[in-house]
Design a protein around this motif. Sequence first.
Motif, PDB file in Angstrom:
ATOM      1  N   GLU A 311      -0.432   8.773   4.705  1.00 46.25           N
ATOM      2  CA  GLU A 311      -0.683   8.106   3.426  1.00 46.25           C
ATOM      3  C   GLU A 311       0.233   8.613   2.298  1.00 46.25           C
ATOM      4  O   GLU A 311       0.712   7.820   1.489  1.00 46.25           O
ATOM      5  N   SER A 312       0.512   9.917   2.246  1.00 49.62           N
ATOM      6  CA  SER A 312       1.364  10.412   1.147  1.00 49.62           C
ATOM      7  C   SER A 312       2.795   9.865   1.301  1.00 49.62           C
ATOM      8  O   SER A 312       3.449   9.516   0.317  1.00 49.62           O
ATOM      9  N   ILE A 313       3.259   9.750   2.536  1.00 49.70           N
ATOM     10  CA  ILE A 313       4.600   9.175   2.781  1.00 49.70           C
ATOM     11  C   ILE A 313       4.579   7.694   2.429  1.00 49.70           C
ATOM     12  O   ILE A 313       5.473   7.174   1.762  1.00 49.70           O
ATOM     13  N   ARG A 314       3.536   6.993   2.871  1.00 51.79           N
ATOM     14  CA  ARG A 314       3.432   5.554   2.600  1.00 51.79           C
ATOM     15  C   ARG A 314       3.488   5.276   1.099  1.00 51.79           C
ATOM     16  O   ARG A 314       4.226   4.409   0.636  1.00 51.79           O
ATOM     17  N   GLN A 315       2.707   6.061   0.346  1.00 47.00           N
ATOM     18  CA  GLN A 315       2.670   5.819  -1.110  1.00 47.00           C
ATOM     19  C   GLN A 315       4.023   6.070  -1.754  1.00 47.00           C
ATOM     20  O   GLN A 315       4.435   5.346  -2.653  1.00 47.00           O
ATOM     21  N   ARG A 316       4.726   7.093  -1.281  1.00 47.11           N
ATOM     22  CA  ARG A 316       6.039   7.382  -1.878  1.00 47.11           C
ATOM     23  C   ARG A 316       7.090   6.350  -1.471  1.00 47.11           C
ATOM     24  O   ARG A 316       8.049   6.117  -2.190  1.00 47.11           O
ATOM     25  N   ALA A 317       6.909   5.727  -0.280  1.00 54.02           N
ATOM     26  CA  ALA A 317       7.891   4.729   0.185  1.00 54.02           C
ATOM     27  C   ALA A 317       7.620   3.341  -0.401  1.00 54.02           C
ATOM     28  O   ALA A 317       8.522   2.494  -0.463  1.00 54.02           O
ATOM     29  N   LEU A 318       6.375   3.118  -0.854  1.00 55.52           N
ATOM     30  CA  LEU A 318       5.943   1.763  -1.213  1.00 55.52           C
ATOM     31  C   LEU A 318       6.789   1.104  -2.317  1.00 55.52           C
ATOM     32  O   LEU A 318       7.184  -0.057  -2.196  1.00 55.52           O
TER      33      LEU A 318
END
Length: 335
Positions: A311-318
């Motif tokens: 989730e932390s990677i997803r949010q930063r990539a979004l």
Amino acid sequence: MIDSSQQIGFSDYASFDERVRHLKVKRDAIVLAHNYQVPWIQDVADHVGDSLALSRIAAESEAEVIVFCGVHFMAETAKILSPKKQVLIPDPLAGCSLADTVTAEQVRAWREEHPGAVVVAYVNTSAAVKAEVDLCCTSSNAVEIVRSIPEGREILFLPDYFLGSHVARETGREIALWMGECHVHAGITPVTLRTRLAEQPEAQLLVHPECGCTSAALYLLGAGELPAERTHIVSTGSMVDLARAAGDGHVLVATETGIIHQLKAANPRATFEAVNPRAVCQYMKMITPEKLVAALEFEGPNSPYEITVEESIRQRALAAVEAMIAVGTPSLTGE
Ligand code: 13P
Ligand code: SF4
């Protein structure tokens, strides 16, 4: 682990199609297929297209399950955009030699060397790399994405050297380029292109900007050896749009050969020929009809086909991925 005993062979397309239709209803699933997939997968899919078109459909889809018939970074991009959906890939080992040329750690180190630069990543990157960049792009909107960056800002582009060079030429911007390449497109060389053009001097030419021959095509264009109206450096989706307008002529195609199936479907009167018939992406071809059915059939928890993005990677990539899908015209090729 994927149990290969689940992989039932299909002797005819009709029984495969019927099985997929049944499972899609049962699972409330849609099947997306990239233009480089094998013909049966393209034909059974709800949507066939290039990276940009498929990312947009994944973002908008109301289905519970998205089955992404493509390579791993494409399914990850769908998960970044649709975190509440179950995203499946029929073979999670279907990678991408281009995406593998850069890691998140390398992007962080490159940024440190260029403080204040805007970092643009081609969609052919892992979610972890996307989390480290400012903007993402696909081959259909890379030029527009770079044009949207204010003049005077330093630009770093990764990982594809050939696409980055094309964007630098088109925009006139100075861009620092990562030296990555796709082994399939790098194999479509200037020598191969010249040989094929000599054999078919009147042909239309469709070139993917990842190709090793892109600069040669532009050189020939500049030298007047190729007419501008017959030469197109475009994404796979735009190739299909151009095929529709190709009449009954001869078209040379510089990209992965799977696209020829969509080009022929778009225009049965024209003759489409691969510039390099050996330009086959073995990762794309890892997705088979049997694996697609196995992915749809697996209903228990912890599906081995499921894509997860921390989730932390997803949010930063979004934000970078959302910027990508907001720019450019969609180019959907088959339904
Ligand atoms: P497109 O977005 O043009 O379909 O390209 C994706 C890709 O992986 C090319 O090798
Ligand atoms: Fe990656 Fe090249 Fe295959 Fe496209 S053709 S998925 S860039 S390895």
